[in-house]
Design a protein around this motif. Structure first.
Motif, PDB file in Angstrom:
ATOM      1  N   MET A  86       1.260  -0.812   0.050  1.00 20.29           N
ATOM      2  CA  MET A  86      -0.210  -0.142  -0.330  1.00 20.29           C
ATOM      3  C   MET A  86       1.210   0.838   0.134  1.00 20.29           C
ATOM      4  O   MET A  86       2.614   1.203   0.719  1.00 20.29           O
ATOM      5  CB  MET A  86      -0.849  -0.221   1.135  1.00 20.29           C
ATOM      6  N   ALA A  87       0.395   2.284  -1.127  1.00 23.88           N
ATOM      7  CA  ALA A  87       1.474   3.324  -0.736  1.00 23.88           C
ATOM      8  C   ALA A  87       0.629   4.287  -0.096  1.00 23.88           C
ATOM      9  O   ALA A  87      -0.072   4.299   0.143  1.00 23.88           O
ATOM     10  CB  ALA A  87       1.481   3.422  -2.811  1.00 23.88           C
ATOM     11  N   THR A  88       1.800   5.006   0.134  1.00 21.76           N
ATOM     12  CA  THR A  88       1.073   6.375   0.957  1.00 21.76           C
ATOM     13  C   THR A  88       0.256   7.654  -0.183  1.00 21.76           C
ATOM     14  O   THR A  88       1.296   7.916  -0.968  1.00 21.76           O
ATOM     15  CB  THR A  88       2.442   7.357   1.832  1.00 21.76           C
ATOM     16  N   ILE A  89      -0.468   8.384   0.063  1.00 18.59           N
ATOM     17  CA  ILE A  89      -1.608   9.089  -0.216  1.00 18.59           C
ATOM     18  C   ILE A  89      -0.948  10.404  -0.245  1.00 18.59           C
ATOM     19  O   ILE A  89      -0.316  10.377   0.782  1.00 18.59           O
ATOM     20  CB  ILE A  89      -2.538   8.931   0.150  1.00 18.59           C
ATOM     21  N   GLU A  90      -0.220  10.523  -1.508  1.00 16.10           N
ATOM     22  CA  GLU A  90       0.834  12.408  -0.690  1.00 16.10           C
ATOM     23  C   GLU A  90      -0.263  13.193  -1.196  1.00 16.10           C
ATOM     24  O   GLU A  90      -0.928  13.979  -2.504  1.00 16.10           O
ATOM     25  CB  GLU A  90       1.419  12.448  -2.662  1.00 16.10           C
ATOM     26  N   LEU A  91      -1.127  13.387  -0.325  1.00 14.04           N
ATOM     27  CA  LEU A  91      -1.807  14.734  -0.436  1.00 14.04           C
ATOM     28  C   LEU A  91      -1.544  16.364  -0.205  1.00 14.04           C
ATOM     29  O   LEU A  91      -2.646  17.264  -1.127  1.00 14.04           O
ATOM     30  CB  LEU A  91      -2.757  15.045   1.456  1.00 14.04           C
ATOM     31  N   TYR A  92      -0.324  16.041  -0.125  1.00 11.96           N
ATOM     32  CA  TYR A  92       0.636  17.867  -0.492  1.00 11.96           C
ATOM     33  C   TYR A  92       0.353  18.040  -1.934  1.00 11.96           C
ATOM     34  O   TYR A  92       0.758  18.704  -3.006  1.00 11.96           O
ATOM     35  CB  TYR A  92       1.755  17.630  -0.024  1.00 11.96           C
ATOM     36  N   LEU A  93      -0.211  16.960  -3.296  1.00  9.73           N
ATOM     37  CA  LEU A  93       0.264  17.052  -4.075  1.00  9.73           C
ATOM     38  C   LEU A  93      -1.240  17.433  -5.200  1.00  9.73           C
ATOM     39  O   LEU A  93      -1.424  17.843  -5.928  1.00  9.73           O
ATOM     40  CB  LEU A  93      -0.092  15.772  -5.241  1.00  9.73           C
ATOM     41  N   GLU A  94      -2.798  17.834  -4.163  1.00  6.99           N
ATOM     42  CA  GLU A  94      -3.947  18.190  -4.232  1.00  6.99           C
ATOM     43  C   GLU A  94      -3.810  19.477  -3.214  1.00  6.99           C
ATOM     44  O   GLU A  94      -4.673  20.068  -4.261  1.00  6.99           O
ATOM     45  CB  GLU A  94      -4.675  17.169  -3.598  1.00  6.99           C
ATOM     46  N   GLY A  95      -2.816  19.710  -2.749  1.00  6.06           N
ATOM     47  CA  GLY A  95      -3.413  20.793  -2.035  1.00  6.06           C
ATOM     48  C   GLY A  95      -2.298  21.560  -1.121  1.00  6.06           C
ATOM     49  O   GLY A  95      -2.061  20.818  -0.001  1.00  6.06           O
ATOM     50  N   SER A  96      -1.150  21.823  -1.681  1.00  6.13           N
ATOM     51  CA  SER A  96      -0.022  22.912  -0.682  1.00  6.13           C
ATOM     52  C   SER A  96      -0.448  23.131   0.309  1.00  6.13           C
ATOM     53  O   SER A  96       1.092  23.528   1.060  1.00  6.13           O
ATOM     54  CB  SER A  96       1.118  23.533  -2.469  1.00  6.13           C
ATOM     55  N   TYR A  97      -1.614  23.625   0.616  1.00 12.72           N
ATOM     56  CA  TYR A  97      -1.643  24.749   1.960  1.00 12.72           C
ATOM     57  C   TYR A  97      -2.260  24.116   3.072  1.00 12.72           C
ATOM     58  O   TYR A  97      -2.443  24.832   3.790  1.00 12.72           O
ATOM     59  CB  TYR A  97      -2.681  25.943   1.656  1.00 12.72           C
ATOM     60  N   LEU A  98      -2.304  22.333   2.304  1.00 13.26           N
ATOM     61  CA  LEU A  98      -3.364  22.038   3.137  1.00 13.26           C
ATOM     62  C   LEU A  98      -2.053  21.752   4.894  1.00 13.26           C
ATOM     63  O   LEU A  98      -1.117  22.050   4.988  1.00 13.26           O
ATOM     64  CB  LEU A  98      -2.752  20.313   3.231  1.00 13.26           C
ATOM     65  N   LYS A  99      -2.171  22.281   5.984  1.00  9.82           N
ATOM     66  CA  LYS A  99      -2.193  22.094   7.391  1.00  9.82           C
ATOM     67  C   LYS A  99      -2.241  21.255   8.386  1.00  9.82           C
ATOM     68  O   LYS A  99      -1.211  20.914   9.324  1.00  9.82           O
ATOM     69  CB  LYS A  99      -2.433  23.517   7.692  1.00  9.82           C
ATOM     70  N   GLU A 100      -3.089  19.820   7.995  1.00  7.60           N
ATOM     71  CA  GLU A 100      -3.589  19.550   8.563  1.00  7.60           C
ATOM     72  C   GLU A 100      -3.797  18.086   8.261  1.00  7.60           C
ATOM     73  O   GLU A 100      -5.157  18.574   7.481  1.00  7.60           O
ATOM     74  CB  GLU A 100      -3.474  19.652  10.971  1.00  7.60           C
ATOM     75  N   CYS A 101      -3.881  16.821   9.102  1.00  4.75           N
ATOM     76  CA  CYS A 101      -4.258  15.835   7.994  1.00  4.75           C
ATOM     77  C   CYS A 101      -4.414  14.503   9.256  1.00  4.75           C
ATOM     78  O   CYS A 101      -3.789  14.517  10.223  1.00  4.75           O
ATOM     79  CB  CYS A 101      -4.097  15.111   6.691  1.00  4.75           C
ATOM     80  N   SER A 102      -5.751  13.601   9.339  1.00  6.80           N
ATOM     81  CA  SER A 102      -5.357  12.034  10.107  1.00  6.80           C
ATOM     82  C   SER A 102      -4.818  11.312   8.760  1.00  6.80           C
ATOM     83  O   SER A 102      -4.915  11.148   7.457  1.00  6.80           O
ATOM     84  CB  SER A 102      -7.155  11.816  10.410  1.00  6.80           C
ATOM     85  N   ALA A 103      -4.805  10.827   9.922  1.00  7.32           N
ATOM     86  CA  ALA A 103      -3.867   9.495   8.956  1.00  7.32           C
ATOM     87  C   ALA A 103      -3.758   8.296   9.989  1.00  7.32           C
ATOM     88  O   ALA A 103      -3.083   8.679  11.129  1.00  7.32           O
ATOM     89  CB  ALA A 103      -2.188  10.057   8.481  1.00  7.32           C
ATOM     90  N   LYS A 104      -3.676   7.122   9.767  1.00  2.73           N
ATOM     91  CA  LYS A 104      -3.573   5.436  10.034  1.00  2.73           C
ATOM     92  C   LYS A 104      -2.340   4.932   9.977  1.00  2.73           C
ATOM     93  O   LYS A 104      -1.208   5.304   8.618  1.00  2.73           O
ATOM     94  CB  LYS A 104      -4.083   4.759   9.480  1.00  2.73           C
ATOM     95  N   ILE A 105      -1.365   5.176  10.832  1.00  3.61           N
ATOM     96  CA  ILE A 105      -0.152   3.700  11.361  1.00  3.61           C
ATOM     97  C   ILE A 105       0.116   2.737  10.525  1.00  3.61           C
ATOM     98  O   ILE A 105      -0.876   1.674  10.634  1.00  3.61           O
ATOM     99  CB  ILE A 105       0.647   4.067  12.301  1.00  3.61           C
ATOM    100  N   VAL A 106       0.517   2.664   9.065  1.00  2.00           N
ATOM    101  CA  VAL A 106       0.635   1.780   7.877  1.00  2.00           C
ATOM    102  C   VAL A 106       2.217   0.883   9.266  1.00  2.00           C
ATOM    103  O   VAL A 106       1.219  -0.858   8.630  1.00  2.00           O
ATOM    104  CB  VAL A 106       0.831   2.001   6.808  1.00  2.00           C
TER     105      VAL A 106
END
Length: 58
Positions: free
Chosen positions: A1-21
């Motif tokens: 499973m590859a990590t989803i790169e949220l910064y490619l869609e929104g370069s100004y994101l300041k936070e997100c929730s994520a699960k430990i793989v």
């Protein structure tokens, strides 16, 4: 499973929730991230982990 790169869609994101793989030595791999990886000649982002939930072990 590859990590989803949220910064490619929104370069100004300041936070997100994520699960430990997985955890490998001192590295933590998440299912998604807003942190841009370092490369020669590019700016590197950084941050911290907050509100980390402790696992419940039965």
């Amino acid at each position: 499973m590859a990590t989803i790169e949220l910064y490619l869609e929104g370069s100004y994101l300041k936070e997100c929730s994520a699960k430990i793989v997985s955890i490998q030595d001192r590295f933590v791999v998440f299912d998604q991230t807003i942190f841009y990886p370092g490369a020669v000649g590019s700016l590197v982002t950084g941050g911290s982990l907050n509100k980390v939930m402790k696992p419940i072990i039965y």
